[in-house]
Design a protein around this motif. Structure first.
Motif, PDB file in Angstrom:
ATOM      1  N   ALA A 240       0.956  -1.155  -0.003  1.00 32.43           N
ATOM      2  CA  ALA A 240       0.123  -0.008   0.078  1.00 32.43           C
ATOM      3  C   ALA A 240       0.774   1.240   0.101  1.00 32.43           C
ATOM      4  CB  ALA A 240      -0.644   0.042   1.257  1.00 32.43           C
ATOM      5  N   PRO A 241       0.443   2.394  -0.512  1.00 30.00           N
ATOM      6  CA  PRO A 241       1.571   3.444  -0.662  1.00 30.00           C
ATOM      7  C   PRO A 241       1.435   4.350   0.470  1.00 30.00           C
ATOM      8  CG  PRO A 241      -0.919   3.980  -1.755  1.00 30.00           C
ATOM      9  CD  PRO A 241      -1.060   2.385  -1.456  1.00 30.00           C
ATOM     10  N   GLY A 242       2.433   5.093   0.608  1.00 30.93           N
ATOM     11  CA  GLY A 242       2.482   6.178   1.856  1.00 30.93           C
ATOM     12  C   GLY A 242       2.835   5.736   2.919  1.00 30.93           C
ATOM     13  N   PRO A 243       2.930   6.657   4.001  1.00 33.72           N
ATOM     14  CA  PRO A 243       3.463   6.412   5.199  1.00 33.72           C
ATOM     15  C   PRO A 243       2.380   5.637   6.124  1.00 33.72           C
ATOM     16  CG  PRO A 243       3.041   8.706   5.023  1.00 33.72           C
ATOM     17  CD  PRO A 243       2.838   7.868   4.022  1.00 33.72           C
ATOM     18  N   ARG A 244       1.284   5.577   5.727  1.00 32.07           N
ATOM     19  CA  ARG A 244       0.024   4.857   6.384  1.00 32.07           C
ATOM     20  C   ARG A 244      -0.063   3.481   6.682  1.00 32.07           C
ATOM     21  NH1 ARG A 244      -3.856   8.659   8.324  1.00 32.07           N
ATOM     22  NH2 ARG A 244      -3.446  10.689   7.553  1.00 32.07           N
ATOM     23  N   THR A 245       0.503   2.970   5.616  1.00 35.20           N
ATOM     24  CA  THR A 245       0.364   1.405   5.515  1.00 35.20           C
ATOM     25  C   THR A 245       1.092   0.600   6.745  1.00 35.20           C
ATOM     26  OG1 THR A 245       1.087  -0.652   4.380  1.00 35.20           O
ATOM     27  CG2 THR A 245       2.447   1.270   3.786  1.00 35.20           C
ATOM     28  N   PRO A 246       0.324  -0.388   7.280  1.00 35.01           N
ATOM     29  CA  PRO A 246       0.937  -1.016   8.337  1.00 35.01           C
ATOM     30  C   PRO A 246       2.178  -2.028   7.980  1.00 35.01           C
ATOM     31  CG  PRO A 246      -1.014  -1.833   7.825  1.00 35.01           C
ATOM     32  CD  PRO A 246      -0.986  -0.659   7.131  1.00 35.01           C
ATOM     33  N   SER A 250       9.385   0.737   7.943  1.00 38.30           N
ATOM     34  CA  SER A 250       9.989   1.602   9.071  1.00 38.30           C
ATOM     35  C   SER A 250       9.304   1.528  10.516  1.00 38.30           C
ATOM     36  CB  SER A 250       9.856   2.837   8.551  1.00 38.30           C
ATOM     37  OG  SER A 250       8.321   3.356   8.501  1.00 38.30           O
ATOM     38  N   LEU A 251       7.974   0.815  10.419  1.00 37.70           N
ATOM     39  CA  LEU A 251       7.334   0.504  11.770  1.00 37.70           C
ATOM     40  C   LEU A 251       7.829  -0.764  12.211  1.00 37.70           C
ATOM     41  CD1 LEU A 251       3.727   1.179  10.562  1.00 37.70           C
ATOM     42  CD2 LEU A 251       5.128   2.801  11.495  1.00 37.70           C
ATOM     43  N   LEU A 252       8.581  -1.492  11.767  1.00 39.04           N
ATOM     44  CA  LEU A 252       8.829  -2.614  12.191  1.00 39.04           C
ATOM     45  C   LEU A 252       9.929  -2.899  13.063  1.00 39.04           C
ATOM     46  CD1 LEU A 252       8.236  -4.987   9.018  1.00 39.04           C
ATOM     47  CD2 LEU A 252       6.579  -4.594  11.064  1.00 39.04           C
ATOM     48  N   PRO A 253      11.227  -2.091  12.948  1.00 44.81           N
ATOM     49  CA  PRO A 253      12.275  -2.509  13.517  1.00 44.81           C
ATOM     50  C   PRO A 253      12.231  -2.030  15.238  1.00 44.81           C
ATOM     51  CG  PRO A 253      13.096  -1.173  11.799  1.00 44.81           C
ATOM     52  CD  PRO A 253      11.420  -1.201  11.800  1.00 44.81           C
ATOM     53  N   SER A 254      11.182  -1.406  15.597  1.00 48.64           N
ATOM     54  CA  SER A 254      10.777  -0.861  17.005  1.00 48.64           C
ATOM     55  C   SER A 254      10.399  -2.002  17.761  1.00 48.64           C
ATOM     56  CB  SER A 254      10.047   0.241  17.103  1.00 48.64           C
ATOM     57  OG  SER A 254       8.653  -0.092  16.417  1.00 48.64           O
ATOM     58  N   LEU A 255       9.773  -3.271  17.362  1.00 53.70           N
ATOM     59  CA  LEU A 255       9.453  -4.294  17.657  1.00 53.70           C
ATOM     60  C   LEU A 255      10.517  -5.163  18.362  1.00 53.70           C
ATOM     61  CD1 LEU A 255       6.237  -5.308  15.524  1.00 53.70           C
ATOM     62  CD2 LEU A 255       6.479  -3.916  17.639  1.00 53.70           C
ATOM     63  N   ALA A 256      10.442  -5.712  19.409  1.00 54.63           N
ATOM     64  CA  ALA A 256      11.292  -6.538  20.038  1.00 54.63           C
ATOM     65  C   ALA A 256      11.112  -8.182  19.585  1.00 54.63           C
ATOM     66  CB  ALA A 256      11.208  -6.714  21.470  1.00 54.63           C
ATOM     67  N   THR A 267       6.516  -9.621   8.766  1.00 51.73           N
ATOM     68  CA  THR A 267       6.931  -8.578   7.895  1.00 51.73           C
ATOM     69  C   THR A 267       6.002  -8.882   6.538  1.00 51.73           C
ATOM     70  OG1 THR A 267       8.885  -7.866   8.899  1.00 51.73           O
ATOM     71  CG2 THR A 267       8.472  -7.263   6.394  1.00 51.73           C
ATOM     72  N   ALA A 268       6.167 -10.133   6.348  1.00 46.57           N
ATOM     73  CA  ALA A 268       5.524 -10.603   5.000  1.00 46.57           C
ATOM     74  C   ALA A 268       3.993 -10.909   5.051  1.00 46.57           C
ATOM     75  CB  ALA A 268       5.809 -11.926   4.266  1.00 46.57           C
ATOM     76  N   LEU A 269       3.317 -11.208   6.344  1.00 50.33           N
ATOM     77  CA  LEU A 269       1.998 -11.271   6.444  1.00 50.33           C
ATOM     78  C   LEU A 269       1.206 -10.148   6.734  1.00 50.33           C
ATOM     79  CD1 LEU A 269       0.214 -13.756   6.807  1.00 50.33           C
ATOM     80  CD2 LEU A 269       0.461 -13.986   9.221  1.00 50.33           C
ATOM     81  N   VAL A 270       1.829  -9.391   7.226  1.00 45.20           N
ATOM     82  CA  VAL A 270       1.178  -7.792   7.427  1.00 45.20           C
ATOM     83  C   VAL A 270       0.817  -7.447   5.993  1.00 45.20           C
ATOM     84  CG1 VAL A 270       3.149  -6.287   7.566  1.00 45.20           C
ATOM     85  CG2 VAL A 270       1.058  -6.134   9.020  1.00 45.20           C
ATOM     86  N   ARG A 271       1.510  -7.675   5.002  1.00 45.15           N
ATOM     87  CA  ARG A 271       1.126  -7.222   3.982  1.00 45.15           C
ATOM     88  C   ARG A 271      -0.013  -7.931   3.123  1.00 45.15           C
ATOM     89  NH1 ARG A 271       6.878  -6.825   3.609  1.00 45.15           N
ATOM     90  NH2 ARG A 271       7.287  -4.509   3.155  1.00 45.15           N
ATOM     91  N   PRO A 300      -4.668  -4.508  20.087  1.00 47.90           N
ATOM     92  CA  PRO A 300      -5.216  -3.728  19.132  1.00 47.90           C
ATOM     93  C   PRO A 300      -4.452  -3.335  17.962  1.00 47.90           C
ATOM     94  CG  PRO A 300      -5.005  -2.689  21.157  1.00 47.90           C
ATOM     95  CD  PRO A 300      -4.480  -4.192  21.315  1.00 47.90           C
ATOM     96  N   SER A 301      -3.214  -3.354  17.977  1.00 49.77           N
ATOM     97  CA  SER A 301      -2.080  -2.973  17.040  1.00 49.77           C
ATOM     98  C   SER A 301      -1.956  -4.217  16.170  1.00 49.77           C
ATOM     99  CB  SER A 301      -0.696  -2.684  17.667  1.00 49.77           C
ATOM    100  OG  SER A 301       0.325  -2.802  16.587  1.00 49.77           O
ATOM    101  N   LEU A 302      -2.419  -3.617  14.981  1.00 48.04           N
ATOM    102  CA  LEU A 302      -2.251  -4.550  13.770  1.00 48.04           C
ATOM    103  C   LEU A 302      -0.902  -5.409  13.682  1.00 48.04           C
ATOM    104  CD1 LEU A 302      -3.294  -6.064  11.053  1.00 48.04           C
ATOM    105  CD2 LEU A 302      -2.365  -4.077   9.993  1.00 48.04           C
ATOM    106  N   ILE A 303       0.266  -4.863  13.592  1.00 49.52           N
ATOM    107  CA  ILE A 303       1.451  -5.345  13.515  1.00 49.52           C
ATOM    108  C   ILE A 303       1.653  -6.267  14.956  1.00 49.52           C
ATOM    109  CG2 ILE A 303       3.863  -5.146  13.417  1.00 49.52           C
ATOM    110  CD1 ILE A 303       3.640  -2.594  12.120  1.00 49.52           C
TER     111      ILE A 303
END
Length: 352
Positions: A240-246, A250-256, A267-271, A300-303
């Protein structure tokens, strides 16, 4: 730059559907492989006149009834005339509905999608649109182009996506974003809804309600287009385009991450579009097996939610295979699904 020098407009994928009276009855979007997506009621209108494709009180949109059903049957097998307003070379061409590309409106609500194929190649200065998943809609700035009465009669109308709403649960509402600019009116149906940031097409205009005080419009997002006409599935670009896509990495490295396999699979499944839909994700988790759902730490967080599912499945010998099978039931062979299966095959081989 002249066309002969290789100039191509990035928005030349805009097509017009021309009716029997040689008058535009709606818009369409050129896609790869000479495919064209528009509204089914626009195709009906091209065969029988604008009144057959307009619902009273809404400005433009699908309408039911015996006469329309007859017209829809004719439209499905008709040759439809299209032109290329974004081309300096101009010209016209016929197109017809492809197998699996006809989903007329049901009870004036769900559906209203048509996929056609051009009878020939488009002009060389016309490139297909990048069709991408709409994903999160609220607050996104978009625009759509139409010339309802011919050249010079319209333009780009800007809007802000307000969220799901309208006569169909599939639809997303568009609120006018520039009161001083062009307004959505009859003739915008089938127009590609372009994301202002990425330039990608996120769906097609399907209905407009316009009064002196207010204009409200609705779109069929790409997710709905593919649901009703799966022939489009492989046309959709996977991210999906733009920064809003889950799915944005860039949203993923913050996860432990517990393991590299967990990171890659998540990373693959969230797409995968079906996993981004809450109700469908719940059904998929339930389909994996009775031992999985009770131990998944839902979020409640998708990722985070998908990561929790992956983490539990990795603890069972065949749970990821069952997860893939459950998702595949909804996705078939979509590009995001194939990518997830490719990643899982690699991870599985490395774990042996």
């Amino acid at each position: 730059m002249a066309v002969g020098d290789g100039a191509v407009s990035e928005d030349a994928w805009r097509l017009r559907i021309v009716g029997r009276a040689d008058v535009p009855v709606g818009c369409a979007v050129l896609l790869p492989d000479s495919l064209v997506v528009t509204c089914a009621h626009v195709v009906v209108a091209a065969c029988s006149g604008p009144e057959a494709g307009s619902a009273s009180g809404r400005g433009t949109g699908p309408v039911a009834g015996d006469a329309i059903e007859d017209a829809a049957t004719d439209a499905r097998f008709a040759e439809i005339l299209v032109d290329f307003p974004g081309s300096l070379l101009g010209g016209r061409m016929t197109a017809s509905v492809v197998r699996g590309g006809w989903a007329p409106a049901v009870d004036d609500r769900a559906g209203d999608v048509a996929v056609l194929r051009l009878h020939g190649s488009p002009p060389p200065d016309v490139l297909p649109a990048r069709l991408r998943w709409c994903g999160e809609s609220h607050g996104r700035v978009v625009s759509a182009f139409a010339e309802p009465a011919g050249p010079g009669s319209g333009g780009w109308a800007r809007a802000v996506l307000a969220g799901a709403g309208g006569l169909s649960p599939d639809w997303i509402q568009l609120d006018a974003g520039d009161p001083a600019g062009p307004r959505f009116v009859r003739g915008y149906s089938g127009a590609g809804v372009r994301d202002q940031t990425s330039g990608s097409v996120l769906g097609t205009m399907v209905a407009v309600r316009s009064t002196r005080e207010q204009t409200t419009a609705w779109m069929n997002p790409t997710e709905a287009l593919v649901r009703y006409c799966p022939v489009l599935r492989d046309i959709v670009e996977p991210e999906a385009p733009g920064p809003r896509t889950p799915a944005d990495d860039s949203l993923l490295p913050s996860l432990a991450w517990q393991t590299e396999a967990e990171r890659r699979l998540t990373t693959a499944l969230v797409r995968v579009p079906s996993m981004r839909d809450t109700q469908r994700r719940d059904r998929i988790i339930g389909d994996i097996g009775p031992e999985i759902m009770p131990v998944v730490a839902r979020s409640p967080s998708l990722i985070e939610d998908i990561r929790a599912v992956v983490a539990v499945c990795l603890q069972y010998p065949d749970a990821v295979d069952r997860l893939a099978a459950a998702v595949r039931w909804y996705e078939n062979a979509s590009l995001p699904m194939r990518e997830f299966e490719r990643v899982w095959a690699q991870v599985s081989a490395e774990r042996r």
